[in-house]
Design a protein around this motif. Structure first.
Motif, PDB file in Angstrom:
ATOM      1  N   PHE A  73       0.807  -1.218   0.000  1.00  0.00           N
ATOM      2  CA  PHE A  73       0.000   0.000   0.000  1.00  0.00           C
ATOM      3  C   PHE A  73       0.847   1.279   0.000  1.00  0.00           C
ATOM      4  N   THR A  74       2.179   1.126   0.016  1.00  0.00           N
ATOM      5  CA  THR A  74       3.043   2.307   0.073  1.00  0.00           C
ATOM      6  C   THR A  74       2.866   3.207  -1.140  1.00  0.00           C
ATOM      7  N   SER A  75       2.793   2.606  -2.310  1.00  0.00           N
ATOM      8  CA  SER A  75       2.660   3.415  -3.525  1.00  0.00           C
ATOM      9  C   SER A  75       1.349   4.194  -3.562  1.00  0.00           C
ATOM     10  N   LEU A  76       0.308   3.620  -3.017  1.00  0.00           N
ATOM     11  CA  LEU A  76      -0.964   4.338  -2.944  1.00  0.00           C
ATOM     12  C   LEU A  76      -0.830   5.547  -2.020  1.00  0.00           C
ATOM     13  N   PRO A 237      -1.852   7.341 -13.486  1.00  0.00           N
ATOM     14  CA  PRO A 237      -1.224   6.132 -14.039  1.00  0.00           C
ATOM     15  C   PRO A 237      -0.028   5.675 -13.206  1.00  0.00           C
ATOM     16  N   LEU A 238       0.707   6.656 -12.616  1.00  0.00           N
ATOM     17  CA  LEU A 238       1.854   6.308 -11.787  1.00  0.00           C
ATOM     18  C   LEU A 238       1.413   5.711 -10.458  1.00  0.00           C
ATOM     19  N   VAL A 239       0.286   6.186  -9.931  1.00  0.00           N
ATOM     20  CA  VAL A 239      -0.257   5.594  -8.704  1.00  0.00           C
ATOM     21  C   VAL A 239      -0.583   4.129  -8.946  1.00  0.00           C
ATOM     22  N   LEU A 240      -1.331   3.877 -10.003  1.00  0.00           N
ATOM     23  CA  LEU A 240      -1.687   2.497 -10.329  1.00  0.00           C
ATOM     24  C   LEU A 240      -0.439   1.674 -10.638  1.00  0.00           C
ATOM     25  N   SER A 241       0.509   2.284 -11.357  1.00  0.00           N
ATOM     26  CA  SER A 241       1.749   1.586 -11.679  1.00  0.00           C
ATOM     27  C   SER A 241       2.529   1.262 -10.413  1.00  0.00           C
ATOM     28  N   MET A 246       4.507  -2.479  -6.437  1.00  0.00           N
ATOM     29  CA  MET A 246       4.670  -2.948  -5.066  1.00  0.00           C
ATOM     30  C   MET A 246       4.017  -4.308  -4.867  1.00  0.00           C
ATOM     31  N   ILE A 247       2.930  -4.563  -5.585  1.00  0.00           N
ATOM     32  CA  ILE A 247       2.344  -5.905  -5.532  1.00  0.00           C
ATOM     33  C   ILE A 247       3.348  -6.916  -6.070  1.00  0.00           C
ATOM     34  N   ALA A 382       4.088  -2.335 -15.971  1.00  0.00           N
ATOM     35  CA  ALA A 382       4.068  -2.857 -14.609  1.00  0.00           C
ATOM     36  C   ALA A 382       2.989  -3.920 -14.451  1.00  0.00           C
ATOM     37  N   VAL A 383       1.841  -3.695 -15.076  1.00  0.00           N
ATOM     38  CA  VAL A 383       0.761  -4.683 -15.013  1.00  0.00           C
ATOM     39  C   VAL A 383       1.209  -6.008 -15.620  1.00  0.00           C
TER      40      VAL A 383
END
Length: 444
Positions: A73-76, A237-241, A246-247, A382-383
């Protein structure tokens, strides 16, 4: 004026940097970042080994499981704003207060939301495990404290990271002493989770201190709703990326904890710890070089791609320099550091250390995407890596445990950093540059 350290360089290097003041600033900044990471690498590894030996694989695995879940959750919480904010602070220095204030407000709100989400997640995944729930609740507080890293972005934009090193290293060293005291007192595992939260809080206080010592004032910051909407539009897009990344980075330990047990997570985490100590290299280099890459793009396309190729070459070289000896000596390294209880981590380390090569390349490639304004492309790459990682984990973990997770990690990082470049025509050039770097890496 040449900086004092230039006079201590060997002659052939001194000739390259004398009179090149911008290069000296970059090298000086990189040196501080390297010094910071080397200290963290050395002290963190020693303290981490002591903790791992004290807790044993099962309890150490529980601590690693909680840290990995929070890490997802850090990237979020940070909203993928790092590169965007550094870029904008370089371009629009007159809007500094507005940019910093808006960034802090967005990150604080995102940190609180992320904290609530990670608590909800652990209650779903481990509804009958009160210890895991408590550890995640304590460690998750770092998601809120991350908002103070807005100050770090300001220092990055000025290529003056040494002040951030002062602040964060002070917090790190104090928390390391606390961890050692906890081992000597034979403290429960929850106490080590608390030490993580304390380090984050001390780091936030330290950043505020050095910012004010530099003559800056937080009260000059202001929040702009219009700018907030603009930043979120650019960064989603960077948030999702970032979440996807991180996942990919942490899902292996979470899936091991769900599909195997905390003992296997502990073994795997010891290998991850050794592999991850080298992550500072691409981060330190790209953090120092990124502002100049942005400037090069605005002045000359040839210079822009020339600098990018050199960055790829250098990061590929460092990746090989680390992976090859670690592959040959992995078993010895694990035995010396962690002891016989963790010896099963040796084959896991062999695969994980090669993923560092692709992480190096990926960090540089991401700076290219940001400079080009292709943040959405970063997301889809990333996906692709995450999907490969999760799919391979589902197949390989039941058969090979932690070794399967390590294989999945290595393959997925290559896909995200390099392989996916060939699925989108505008990235073919970058893919070719990465291929050249992998086939013919260069130190200079």
């Amino acid at each position: 004026m040449n900086q004092a350290w230039v006079s201590y360089l060997p002659g052939f290097l001194r000739k390259r940097v004398e009179g090149r003041h911008e290069l000296q600033r970059v090298l000086n900044n990189t040196g501080w970042l390297f010094g910071d990471r080397l200290l963290r690498m050395g002290v963190g590894l020693l303290v981490g080994i002591w903790i791992a030996r004290y807790l044993g694989p099962s309890r150490y695995g529980l601590l690693s499981y909680a840290a990995s879940l929070v890490g997802i959750f850090t990237s979020l919480a940070i909203l993928g704003l790092e590169g965007i904010i550094v870029r904008d602070l370089v371009r629009f220095p007159d809007r500094e207060g507005e940019i910093l204030g808006t960034t802090f407000s967005l990150r604080l709100l995102a940190g609180i939301c992320s904290y609530l989400l990670v608590i909800a997640t652990v209650f779903i995944l481990r509804s009958d495990d009160s210890v895991s729930q408590m550890m995640v609740a304590v460690m998750g507080s770092v998601l809120v404290f991350n908002s103070a890293d807005t100050i770090d972005l300001w220092f990055q934009s000025k290529v003056r990271s040494k002040y951030v090193v002062y602040a964060k290293n002070g917090a790190f060293l104090l928390s390391s002493l606390l961890r050692l005291a906890l081992v000597l007192m034979k403290a429960p595992v929850i106490a080590f989770a608390t030490a993580n939260a304390i380090e984050a809080a001390l780091g936030a206080v330290g950043l505020l201190y050095v910012y004010h010592r530099d003559g800056q004032m937080v009260r000059r910051w202001k929040t702009s709703l219009a700018l907030a909407r603009e930043l979120l539009k650019d960064s989603w897009p960077l948030v999702l990326s970032g979440v996807v990344y991180m996942i990919s980075l942490r899902i292996d330990q979470v899936m091991l904890g769900q599909m195997a047990d905390t003992h296997e997570v502990g073994i795997y985490a010891s290998a991850v710890k050794v592999a991850e100590i080298w992550f500072f290299i691409p981060t330190a280099l790209v953090t120092s070089v990124f502002p100049n890459i942005v400037k090069a793009k605005e002045s000359s396309e040839e210079e822009f791609y020339g600098r990018l190729q050199k960055l790829y070459n250098l990061l590929a070289f460092t990746g090989y320099a680390i992976a090859i000896p670690t592959t040959l000596l992995g078993g010895v390294v694990i035995h010396l550091l962690y002891g016989d209880a963790y010896i099963a981590a040796a084959p896991m380390l062999t695969f994980l250390i090669w993923s560092d090569l692709f992480i190096n390349i990926g960090v540089a490639r991401n700076s290219y995407l940001l400079a080009m304004g292709w943040s959405w492309c970063y997301f889809w790459m990333a996906v692709s890596g995450m999907v490969i990682n999760v799919a391979l984990n589902l197949v390989l973990i039941p058969r090979y445990g932690g070794a399967g997770a390590a294989i999945a990690t290595c393959i997925s990082y290559w896909v995200a950093a390099h392989g996916a470049c060939y699925f989108y025509k505008p990235l073919h050039r970058s893919g070719g540059m990465i291929t050249r770097a992998l086939l013919c890496p260069k130190f200079w």
